[in-house]
Design a protein around this motif. Structure first.
Motif, mmCIF file in Angstrom:
data_model
loop_
_atom_site.group_PDB
_atom_site.id
_atom_site.type_symbol
_atom_site.label_atom_id
_atom_site.label_comp_id
_atom_site.label_asym_id
_atom_site.label_seq_id
_atom_site.Cartn_x
_atom_site.Cartn_y
_atom_site.Cartn_z
ATOM 1 N N ALA A 347 3.652 -43.669 -121.985
ATOM 2 C CA ALA A 347 4.400 -42.437 -121.727
ATOM 3 C C ALA A 347 4.879 -41.806 -123.031
ATOM 4 O O ALA A 347 4.828 -40.576 -123.192
ATOM 5 C CB ALA A 347 5.588 -42.736 -120.815
ATOM 6 N N PHE A 348 5.315 -42.631 -123.991
ATOM 7 C CA PHE A 348 5.817 -42.093 -125.254
ATOM 8 C C PHE A 348 4.712 -41.403 -126.041
ATOM 9 O O PHE A 348 4.932 -40.334 -126.631
ATOM 10 C CB PHE A 348 6.458 -43.194 -126.099
ATOM 11 C CG PHE A 348 6.959 -42.699 -127.432
ATOM 12 C CD1 PHE A 348 8.069 -41.865 -127.507
ATOM 13 C CD2 PHE A 348 6.297 -43.039 -128.608
ATOM 14 C CE1 PHE A 348 8.509 -41.389 -128.739
ATOM 15 C CE2 PHE A 348 6.742 -42.572 -129.836
ATOM 16 C CZ PHE A 348 7.855 -41.742 -129.898
ATOM 17 N N ILE A 349 3.522 -41.985 -126.081
ATOM 18 C CA ILE A 349 2.411 -41.368 -126.811
ATOM 19 C C ILE A 349 2.108 -39.981 -126.257
ATOM 20 O O ILE A 349 1.931 -39.014 -127.015
ATOM 21 C CB ILE A 349 1.168 -42.279 -126.748
ATOM 22 C CG1 ILE A 349 1.400 -43.552 -127.563
ATOM 23 C CG2 ILE A 349 -0.073 -41.543 -127.247
ATOM 24 C CD1 ILE A 349 0.330 -44.608 -127.395
ATOM 25 N N VAL A 350 2.101 -39.863 -124.936
ATOM 26 C CA VAL A 350 1.846 -38.565 -124.286
ATOM 27 C C VAL A 350 2.986 -37.594 -124.569
ATOM 28 O O VAL A 350 2.767 -36.430 -124.939
ATOM 29 C CB VAL A 350 1.652 -38.756 -122.773
ATOM 30 C CG1 VAL A 350 1.587 -37.396 -122.068
ATOM 31 C CG2 VAL A 350 0.395 -39.564 -122.482
ATOM 32 N N ASP A 351 4.216 -38.058 -124.412
ATOM 33 C CA ASP A 351 5.385 -37.192 -124.599
ATOM 34 C C ASP A 351 5.527 -36.726 -126.042
ATOM 35 O O ASP A 351 5.906 -35.579 -126.306
ATOM 36 C CB ASP A 351 6.656 -37.924 -124.167
ATOM 37 C CG ASP A 351 6.730 -38.143 -122.668
ATOM 38 O OD1 ASP A 351 5.974 -37.481 -121.938
ATOM 39 O OD2 ASP A 351 7.533 -38.991 -122.229
ATOM 40 N N LEU A 352 5.208 -37.618 -126.997
ATOM 41 C CA LEU A 352 5.319 -37.248 -128.408
ATOM 42 C C LEU A 352 4.264 -36.206 -128.774
ATOM 43 O O LEU A 352 4.559 -35.245 -129.509
ATOM 44 C CB LEU A 352 5.173 -38.494 -129.284
ATOM 45 C CG LEU A 352 5.307 -38.273 -130.793
ATOM 46 C CD1 LEU A 352 6.656 -37.661 -131.143
ATOM 47 C CD2 LEU A 352 5.108 -39.595 -131.547
ATOM 48 N N LYS A 353 3.054 -36.366 -128.277
ATOM 49 C CA LYS A 353 2.019 -35.370 -128.530
ATOM 50 C C LYS A 353 2.433 -34.005 -127.978
ATOM 51 O O LYS A 353 2.294 -32.975 -128.649
ATOM 52 C CB LYS A 353 0.698 -35.808 -127.894
ATOM 53 C CG LYS A 353 -0.444 -34.819 -128.134
ATOM 54 C CD LYS A 353 -1.715 -35.247 -127.422
ATOM 55 C CE LYS A 353 -2.828 -34.228 -127.671
ATOM 56 N NZ LYS A 353 -4.058 -34.567 -126.921
ATOM 57 N N ARG A 354 2.993 -34.007 -126.770
ATOM 58 C CA ARG A 354 3.460 -32.764 -126.156
ATOM 59 C C ARG A 354 4.592 -32.138 -126.972
ATOM 60 O O ARG A 354 4.653 -30.918 -127.153
ATOM 61 C CB ARG A 354 3.907 -33.042 -124.724
ATOM 62 C CG ARG A 354 4.244 -31.780 -123.924
ATOM 63 C CD ARG A 354 4.677 -32.120 -122.511
ATOM 64 N NE ARG A 354 3.613 -32.791 -121.778
ATOM 65 C CZ ARG A 354 3.722 -33.991 -121.238
ATOM 66 N NH1 ARG A 354 4.841 -34.689 -121.335
ATOM 67 N NH2 ARG A 354 2.705 -34.529 -120.563
ATOM 68 N N LEU A 355 5.490 -32.967 -127.491
ATOM 69 C CA LEU A 355 6.598 -32.475 -128.320
ATOM 70 C C LEU A 355 6.079 -31.805 -129.581
ATOM 71 O O LEU A 355 6.535 -30.703 -129.951
ATOM 72 C CB LEU A 355 7.531 -33.640 -128.681
ATOM 73 C CG LEU A 355 8.778 -33.282 -129.480
ATOM 74 C CD1 LEU A 355 9.841 -32.688 -128.563
ATOM 75 C CD2 LEU A 355 9.342 -34.516 -130.191
ATOM 76 N N LEU A 356 5.128 -32.450 -130.255
ATOM 77 C CA LEU A 356 4.552 -31.886 -131.490
ATOM 78 C C LEU A 356 3.846 -30.563 -131.214
ATOM 79 O O LEU A 356 3.959 -29.609 -131.999
ATOM 80 C CB LEU A 356 3.584 -32.887 -132.111
ATOM 81 C CG LEU A 356 4.228 -34.173 -132.690
ATOM 82 C CD1 LEU A 356 3.144 -35.195 -133.015
ATOM 83 C CD2 LEU A 356 5.036 -33.842 -133.939
ATOM 84 N N GLU A 357 3.135 -30.492 -130.088
ATOM 85 C CA GLU A 357 2.438 -29.245 -129.728
ATOM 86 C C GLU A 357 3.454 -28.146 -129.406
ATOM 87 O O GLU A 357 3.254 -26.981 -129.773
ATOM 88 C CB GLU A 357 1.532 -29.495 -128.532
ATOM 89 C CG GLU A 357 0.327 -30.376 -128.859
ATOM 90 C CD GLU A 357 -0.445 -30.818 -127.600
ATOM 91 O OE1 GLU A 357 -1.579 -31.294 -127.756
ATOM 92 O OE2 GLU A 357 0.095 -30.672 -126.476
ATOM 93 N N ASN A 358 4.527 -28.515 -128.739
ATOM 94 C CA ASN A 358 5.567 -27.553 -128.369
ATOM 95 C C ASN A 358 6.227 -26.952 -129.606
ATOM 96 O O ASN A 358 6.431 -25.744 -129.699
ATOM 97 C CB ASN A 358 6.614 -28.269 -127.487
ATOM 98 C CG ASN A 358 7.552 -27.309 -126.806
ATOM 99 O OD1 ASN A 358 7.711 -26.173 -127.214
ATOM 100 N ND2 ASN A 358 8.205 -27.787 -125.752
ATOM 101 N N VAL A 359 6.538 -27.811 -130.578
ATOM 102 C CA VAL A 359 7.217 -27.352 -131.806
ATOM 103 C C VAL A 359 6.299 -26.463 -132.637
ATOM 104 O O VAL A 359 6.742 -25.480 -133.250
ATOM 105 C CB VAL A 359 7.702 -28.586 -132.618
ATOM 106 C CG1 VAL A 359 8.120 -28.170 -134.016
ATOM 107 C CG2 VAL A 359 8.841 -29.274 -131.912
#
Length: 361
Positions: A347-359
């Motif tokens: 879950a963290f790997i997915v969430d972190l990728k999404r966070l980086l894309e969002n920023v």
């Protein structure tokens, strides 16, 4: 991250957490440069070093100077040079919160407009037991980033919950887990972490709890601290006739640390810090314990009780040694936390990728 060629002072919790975050980013096939900031333990001059780890990761180690005051000033100079001339407006920086460096990153963000994600591992003022006013001032400085990686589920409501964030308690990577056939007769307990000199510190709670346990339990201490602190705890163990049940094993890291944990039956997290102060952190040792399959006994601190791993941890009723020993006696040794940690990792790997894309968008 690749070694320590400039002999920086090392902080195991910081190194393990950032290595895990770096590897999680690389799992999404994202390339990055790790800027390794520090001051040399040997007080020597070291040139900056640029090392290629693999096709996705480069490490840059800042240089150091001989005397501490010059080394600190040289560190500031190098950070300013990197932020002004190396970092582009479109870049995203993940900054591991450092109390004496954050002002530089906040200031140059205003100038260069790069994306800033702050990894908040703790409030230093809270960890040092400072006043509410001092903690508040530190928290105020943490506001204003584009996104956050928080160490527990309480911090978003304390610092900033309107900006994108993810929560990561520690390193969720499973180290080649295989259940071991533990043939030793005693139930082997492990405590890993800081050895402080104060009598009301975590290590003394662990040792004092052993006074209430019979000879079927043994405690292994894997710790780091000043020479005086280590000498004092060894002497305390002898003076209280606990030498047959408690052994100081030294400070282990890397594979030696993991392999030692695997030989134990369960682990303890005896935190004496009040909720007022521990709300700003999460004990990294708890994740290290769980990721090798160890059941955990902890004092009842809110940052763990209100987390996604609370169901994997057994809590004492208070921070009293007798209460802590009772929780140890009642522990169910047949629990297996591995599947939960694996789920948190994915879950963290997915969430972190999404966070980086969002920023970056």
């Amino acid at each position: 991250m690749n070694g320590n060629p400039n002999n920086f002072f090392e902080f195991p919790g910081c190194s393990n957490k950032m290595s895990y975050i770096v590897n999680s980013i690389k799992s999404s096939n994202i390339s990055l440069t790790v800027i390794c900031l520090g001051e040399s333990r040997d007080g020597a001059n070291h040139k900056s070093k640029d090392l290629k780890v693999d096709s996705l990761e480069n490490n840059f180690f800042v240089g150091t100077m001989k005397y501490k005051i010059f080394s600190r000033l040289y560190l500031y100079f190098q950070i300013i040079n990197i932020l002004l001339f190396k970092v582009k407006k479109t870049d995203t920086i993940i900054f591991y919160h450092s109390y004496y460096l954050i002002f530089l990153f906040k200031f140059f963000k205003k100038i260069k407009k790069f994306n800033l994600i702050i990894e908040v591992e703790e409030s230093y003022k809270a960890a040092w037991g400072k006043s509410d006013a001092e903690i508040y001032n530190e928290i105020k400085y943490l506001k204003g980033a584009d996104a956050y990686i928080y160490v527990n589920d309480l911090l978003p409501n304390i610092i900033e919950n309107t900006k994108p964030y993810v929560v990561c308690y520690g390193a969720y990577d499973i180290k080649d887990y295989q259940p071991l056939n533990k043939s030793h007769k005693q139930k082997r307990i492990v405590y890993a972490g800081l050895i402080a000199e104060k009598d009301d510190s975590d290590i003394y709670l662990a040792v004092n709890a052993m006074k209430y346990l019979d000879s079927s339990y043994s405690l292994s201490i894997l710790g780091y601290g000043s020479n005086n602190a280590i000498k004092k705890i060894k002497q305390y163990i002898v003076e209280n006739n606990l030498s047959t049940n408690i052994v100081y094993e030294g400070f282990l890291k890397g594979d030696d640390y993991i392999n030692f944990l695997k030989k134990c039956d369960f682990a303890i997290n005896p935190r004496v810090l009040s909720d007022r102060l521990s709300d700003y952190t999460f004990p990294s040792k708890v994740l290290a314990y769980l990721s090798v399959g160890l059941p955990v006994v902890s004092t009842p601190i809110r940052c763990i009780k209100e987390s996604k791993v609370s169901g994997l941890v057994s809590f004492s009723e208070s921070t009293d040694p007798s209460s802590f020993s009772n929780a140890i006696k009642k522990l169910n040794l047949n629990t297996n936390p591995i599947s939960t940690i694996e789920s948190l990792d994915k879950a963290f790997i997915v969430d972190l990728k999404r966070l980086l894309e969002n920023v970056a968008s």
